[in-house]
Design a protein around this motif. Sequence first.
Motif, PDB file in Angstrom:
ATOM      1  N   GLU A  73       0.902  -1.145   0.071  1.00 50.19           N
ATOM      2  CA  GLU A  73      -0.055  -0.038   0.015  1.00 50.19           C
ATOM      3  C   GLU A  73       0.876   1.126   0.209  1.00 50.19           C
ATOM      4  OE1 GLU A  73      -3.419  -0.013   2.900  1.00 50.19           O
ATOM      5  OE2 GLU A  73      -3.583  -2.059   2.480  1.00 50.19           O
ATOM      6  N   VAL A  74       0.346   2.282  -0.475  1.00 50.08           N
ATOM      7  CA  VAL A  74       1.049   3.491  -0.490  1.00 50.08           C
ATOM      8  C   VAL A  74       0.409   4.451   0.548  1.00 50.08           C
ATOM      9  CG1 VAL A  74       1.585   5.465  -2.070  1.00 50.08           C
ATOM     10  CG2 VAL A  74       1.479   3.185  -2.921  1.00 50.08           C
ATOM     11  N   PRO A  75       1.217   5.130   1.223  1.00 52.79           N
ATOM     12  CA  PRO A  75       0.794   6.035   2.213  1.00 52.79           C
ATOM     13  C   PRO A  75       0.108   7.464   1.686  1.00 52.79           C
ATOM     14  CG  PRO A  75       2.965   5.649   2.661  1.00 52.79           C
ATOM     15  CD  PRO A  75       2.813   4.986   1.527  1.00 52.79           C
ATOM     16  N   LEU A  76      -0.878   7.935   2.311  1.00 56.01           N
ATOM     17  CA  LEU A  76      -1.646   9.241   1.854  1.00 56.01           C
ATOM     18  C   LEU A  76      -2.690   8.700   0.998  1.00 56.01           C
ATOM     19  CD1 LEU A  76       1.014  12.241   1.421  1.00 56.01           C
ATOM     20  CD2 LEU A  76      -0.678  11.809   3.422  1.00 56.01           C
ATOM     21  N   ARG A  77      -2.269   7.666  -0.006  1.00 63.77           N
ATOM     22  CA  ARG A  77      -3.309   7.359  -0.996  1.00 63.77           C
ATOM     23  C   ARG A  77      -3.967   6.300  -0.593  1.00 63.77           C
ATOM     24  NH1 ARG A  77      -1.319   3.413  -5.961  1.00 63.77           N
ATOM     25  NH2 ARG A  77      -1.610   1.993  -4.212  1.00 63.77           N
ATOM     26  N   ASP A  78      -3.522   5.387   0.234  1.00 61.45           N
ATOM     27  CA  ASP A  78      -4.215   4.016   0.473  1.00 61.45           C
ATOM     28  C   ASP A  78      -4.829   4.111   2.247  1.00 61.45           C
ATOM     29  OD1 ASP A  78      -4.108   2.656  -2.127  1.00 61.45           O
ATOM     30  OD2 ASP A  78      -2.215   2.123  -1.334  1.00 61.45           O
ATOM     31  N   PHE A  79      -4.223   5.171   2.901  1.00 57.56           N
ATOM     32  CA  PHE A  79      -4.454   5.118   4.243  1.00 57.56           C
ATOM     33  C   PHE A  79      -3.957   6.590   4.654  1.00 57.56           C
ATOM     34  CE2 PHE A  79      -0.415   2.909   4.133  1.00 57.56           C
ATOM     35  CZ  PHE A  79       0.159   3.592   5.053  1.00 57.56           C
ATOM     36  N   MET A  80      -4.490   7.153   5.518  1.00 58.37           N
ATOM     37  CA  MET A  80      -4.242   8.351   6.263  1.00 58.37           C
ATOM     38  C   MET A  80      -2.892   8.378   6.925  1.00 58.37           C
ATOM     39  SD  MET A  80      -6.139  10.585   9.307  1.00 58.37           S
ATOM     40  CE  MET A  80      -5.559  12.098   9.896  1.00 58.37           C
ATOM     41  N   SER A  81      -1.844   9.365   6.745  1.00 58.49           N
ATOM     42  CA  SER A  81      -0.646   8.998   7.063  1.00 58.49           C
ATOM     43  C   SER A  81       0.163  10.421   7.292  1.00 58.49           C
ATOM     44  CB  SER A  81       0.082   8.165   6.059  1.00 58.49           C
ATOM     45  OG  SER A  81       0.442   8.922   5.023  1.00 58.49           O
ATOM     46  N   TYR A  82       1.343  10.079   7.825  1.00 57.59           N
ATOM     47  CA  TYR A  82       2.284  11.136   7.649  1.00 57.59           C
ATOM     48  C   TYR A  82       3.020  11.183   6.241  1.00 57.59           C
ATOM     49  CZ  TYR A  82       2.438  11.040  12.891  1.00 57.59           C
ATOM     50  OH  TYR A  82       1.967  10.813  14.227  1.00 57.59           O
ATOM     51  N   ASP A  83       3.864  12.202   6.221  1.00 50.84           N
ATOM     52  CA  ASP A  83       4.642  12.147   4.826  1.00 50.84           C
ATOM     53  C   ASP A  83       5.484  10.654   4.742  1.00 50.84           C
ATOM     54  OD1 ASP A  83       4.330  14.678   3.395  1.00 50.84           O
ATOM     55  OD2 ASP A  83       5.066  15.304   5.356  1.00 50.84           O
ATOM     56  N   VAL A  84       5.670  10.366   3.563  1.00 51.30           N
ATOM     57  CA  VAL A  84       5.906   8.910   3.289  1.00 51.30           C
ATOM     58  C   VAL A  84       7.145   8.412   3.523  1.00 51.30           C
ATOM     59  CG1 VAL A  84       4.427   8.953   1.146  1.00 51.30           C
ATOM     60  CG2 VAL A  84       6.736   9.573   0.824  1.00 51.30           C
ATOM     61  N   GLY A  85       8.123   9.338   3.781  1.00 52.78           N
ATOM     62  CA  GLY A  85       9.548   8.862   3.872  1.00 52.78           C
ATOM     63  C   GLY A  85       9.832   7.868   5.203  1.00 52.78           C
ATOM     64  N   ARG A  86       9.009   8.250   6.080  1.00 50.19           N
ATOM     65  CA  ARG A  86       9.312   7.610   7.531  1.00 50.19           C
ATOM     66  C   ARG A  86       8.602   6.171   7.338  1.00 50.19           C
ATOM     67  NH1 ARG A  86       6.886  11.272  11.904  1.00 50.19           N
ATOM     68  NH2 ARG A  86       7.439  12.623   9.905  1.00 50.19           N
ATOM     69  N   TYR A  87       7.878   5.830   6.509  1.00 49.66           N
ATOM     70  CA  TYR A  87       7.019   4.495   6.428  1.00 49.66           C
ATOM     71  C   TYR A  87       8.028   3.858   5.409  1.00 49.66           C
ATOM     72  CZ  TYR A  87       3.037   7.063   8.299  1.00 49.66           C
ATOM     73  OH  TYR A  87       2.221   7.553   8.971  1.00 49.66           O
ATOM     74  N   TYR A  88       8.593   4.164   4.580  1.00 54.48           N
ATOM     75  CA  TYR A  88       9.421   3.401   3.685  1.00 54.48           C
ATOM     76  C   TYR A  88      10.661   3.233   4.370  1.00 54.48           C
ATOM     77  CZ  TYR A  88       6.448   3.957  -0.189  1.00 54.48           C
ATOM     78  OH  TYR A  88       4.894   3.560  -1.090  1.00 54.48           O
ATOM     79  N   TRP A  89      11.342   4.009   5.084  1.00 55.60           N
ATOM     80  CA  TRP A  89      12.499   3.791   5.995  1.00 55.60           C
ATOM     81  C   TRP A  89      12.002   2.597   6.909  1.00 55.60           C
ATOM     82  CZ3 TRP A  89      17.279   5.775   6.825  1.00 55.60           C
ATOM     83  CH2 TRP A  89      18.082   5.344   7.832  1.00 55.60           C
ATOM     84  N   ALA A  90      11.169   2.729   7.575  1.00 60.38           N
ATOM     85  CA  ALA A  90      10.541   1.804   8.744  1.00 60.38           C
ATOM     86  C   ALA A  90      10.465   0.347   7.993  1.00 60.38           C
ATOM     87  CB  ALA A  90       9.349   2.198   9.286  1.00 60.38           C
ATOM     88  N   ALA A  91       9.778   0.398   6.802  1.00 60.39           N
ATOM     89  CA  ALA A  91       9.385  -1.026   5.988  1.00 60.39           C
ATOM     90  C   ALA A  91      10.613  -1.604   5.629  1.00 60.39           C
ATOM     91  CB  ALA A  91       8.600  -0.475   4.890  1.00 60.39           C
ATOM     92  N   ALA A  92      11.632  -0.752   5.262  1.00 60.23           N
ATOM     93  CA  ALA A  92      12.955  -1.304   4.743  1.00 60.23           C
ATOM     94  C   ALA A  92      13.638  -2.121   5.900  1.00 60.23           C
ATOM     95  CB  ALA A  92      13.741  -0.385   4.382  1.00 60.23           C
ATOM     96  N   PHE A  93      13.665  -1.417   7.136  1.00 59.51           N
ATOM     97  CA  PHE A  93      14.215  -2.192   8.444  1.00 59.51           C
ATOM     98  C   PHE A  93      13.235  -3.337   8.692  1.00 59.51           C
ATOM     99  CE2 PHE A  93      16.966   1.388   8.588  1.00 59.51           C
ATOM    100  CZ  PHE A  93      17.928   1.056   9.204  1.00 59.51           C
ATOM    101  N   MET A  94      11.940  -3.078   8.559  1.00 54.88           N
ATOM    102  CA  MET A  94      11.104  -4.219   9.107  1.00 54.88           C
ATOM    103  C   MET A  94      11.191  -5.382   8.245  1.00 54.88           C
ATOM    104  SD  MET A  94       8.238  -1.607  10.509  1.00 54.88           S
ATOM    105  CE  MET A  94       6.666  -2.893  10.700  1.00 54.88           C
ATOM    106  N   ARG A  95      11.474  -5.231   6.937  1.00 53.16           N
ATOM    107  CA  ARG A  95      11.516  -6.440   6.058  1.00 53.16           C
ATOM    108  C   ARG A  95      12.585  -7.188   6.490  1.00 53.16           C
ATOM    109  NH1 ARG A  95       9.260  -6.953   1.421  1.00 53.16           N
ATOM    110  NH2 ARG A  95       8.932  -4.844   1.036  1.00 53.16           N
ATOM    111  N   LEU A  96      13.576  -6.841   7.253  1.00 51.50           N
ATOM    112  CA  LEU A  96      14.655  -7.425   7.650  1.00 51.50           C
ATOM    113  C   LEU A  96      14.397  -7.961   9.224  1.00 51.50           C
ATOM    114  CD1 LEU A  96      17.780  -5.465   6.365  1.00 51.50           C
ATOM    115  CD2 LEU A  96      16.843  -7.585   5.271  1.00 51.50           C
ATOM    116  N   ALA A  97      13.965  -7.281  10.045  1.00 52.71           N
ATOM    117  CA  ALA A  97      13.785  -7.443  11.454  1.00 52.71           C
ATOM    118  C   ALA A  97      12.475  -8.109  11.652  1.00 52.71           C
ATOM    119  CB  ALA A  97      14.195  -6.069  12.247  1.00 52.71           C
ATOM    120  N   GLY A  98      11.396  -7.955  10.880  1.00 57.02           N
ATOM    121  CA  GLY A  98       9.977  -8.422  11.301  1.00 57.02           C
ATOM    122  C   GLY A  98       9.183  -7.304  11.297  1.00 57.02           C
TER     123      GLY A  98
END
Length: 542
Positions: A73-98
């Motif tokens: 999903e894409v922030p702002l488009r698919d769900f209410m969110s902050y700006d997108v950067g923090r979500y993609y940063w977090a998702a990159a780490f969470m892909r490795l750490a769960g």
Amino acid sequence: MATSLLAVTWKTSRHQHMEQLSEADRRNPSAALAFVVAFVGTALWFAATWRYGLDLSDEGFYWYGAQRVLRGEVPLRDFMSYDVGRYYWAAAFMRLAGDGVLGARLSAAAYQFLGTFAGLWVCLSAFRGRGVSRLVFACVVAAVFTVWSVPYYKAYDHATSMIIVAVLLAMLKASTSRVWFGAGVCLGLAAIMGRNHGVYGAFAVTLFVIVLLFRSTDRRAILSLCAFFATGVVVGFSPTFVLMTTADGFYAAFVHSLAKLLKRGETNIPLPVPWPWRSGWKWEGPLWTALRMSTGFGFVFLAAMPLVGLFALAYRRFDLNNERNRVLLAATACAIPYVHYAFARADLTHLALSIFPSLIVLFSLFADIRPWKTLTLGLGTLSASILTVASLQAFFAPLTHARLEQADVDGERLWVYPGVARKLELASKVLLAPSPGATTAGFLAIPNLQSLHAIYRTRMPVWEIYPLSAKNAELEVREIERLEKSPPGIVLLSDHGLDGDPRRTLKRMRPRMAAWFSSHYRLAGDGAEYGFSEIKVLAPQR
């Protein structure tokens, strides 16, 4: 001899770049020391505190959003969110750490390290002590920055403000097109983390460019550097442009979010400023009185430090050949716009989000006195910081005499406040043993229980995952359409007033949605047994 931007000439050779670095920079590996201390300090703090606390609303807003990005999903488009950067940063780490609570917190800690490193490098650039005193100073400053990095999921805001100060200092240190272009890239990336940071950073750059233009003998060269900086901003922000062209609907969502912000004319839901002389405090002993008044004094500090910085610079005639003055200008220029961030919603959380440039102003002023006196003042600042943020950090619960309980959260044992533990128990009872006619397939917990969806890995069937804004009939119609397409099997609806304001209940802010729930669902229980009678458990009409 070091040169400065006051006599900038248009040359980009490495020889000139090295001449523009102060003698202190060449003698002292500030960056290396800052890196080591920031990394060790962040790692130790994370190891000690990551199991403490849980916010079922704002933390879920971040954690749930990162999970949805992992699922395409894409922030702002698919769900209410902050700006997108923090979500993609977090998702990159969470892909490795769960994608659990550990992965979410680890990703924020990694970004916090970058901010602490940047802020510490700036402070060490101004500190004139050597040897042991320099190491101790670095540890104290890193501890202050780390303590103020609460709540953890706002690390993207804490750290970005310090990164912007470091960017400004780098621009003051070197008059090369490469450095100014790179600074622009950093500011563009900061804007991806939060558009407000892009605006504040641009404001800060404008302030110190004005100073340079008034002091410089070569204004044309500075304006040329500004062109490289602006180009860098566009390059740094370009991932957002790429997303606009590759993710259908994101461009419209992005523009709509900007239009909504401009229409509202405010960036947050305002709260009155808790000035210490207006807080209605009473003497409750030295510790409790200090705890209750510390937030108000924090706002006094935040408002005062930019003025103190400006007066100090004026007294020193804005002499930018001095490294400490460069640090002071960079921090003061950044501290001024960040005052707005705190006063837009004057609570302790937003004080913590905004205070870092002002702290750097303070430490740069400390650098003018003897090193060991600086350390004494730094330790005093650390003590005051702990006292102020104690109520926000569950790790400091013993200091405030608050009680914590262990609770199972996503397979991890966390220490949480009793109210949070009771809500988790309620959710477990309702979702794992649903009432007749209810199903756990696609539940919905609103308005401020987003962490439950992150814990149970369940998609929310609405776009506005955290209803905060005033009445919006058009939005409600779209949300009801989404609910009818994917009706939740259970609804956990809390009808309390946000910020304790009875005008900000879900029924008043979203009357059409409340009516839709009433016509399609029946009351199947409530949270009175757990001390939350305002939480209603709704099951589909039979």
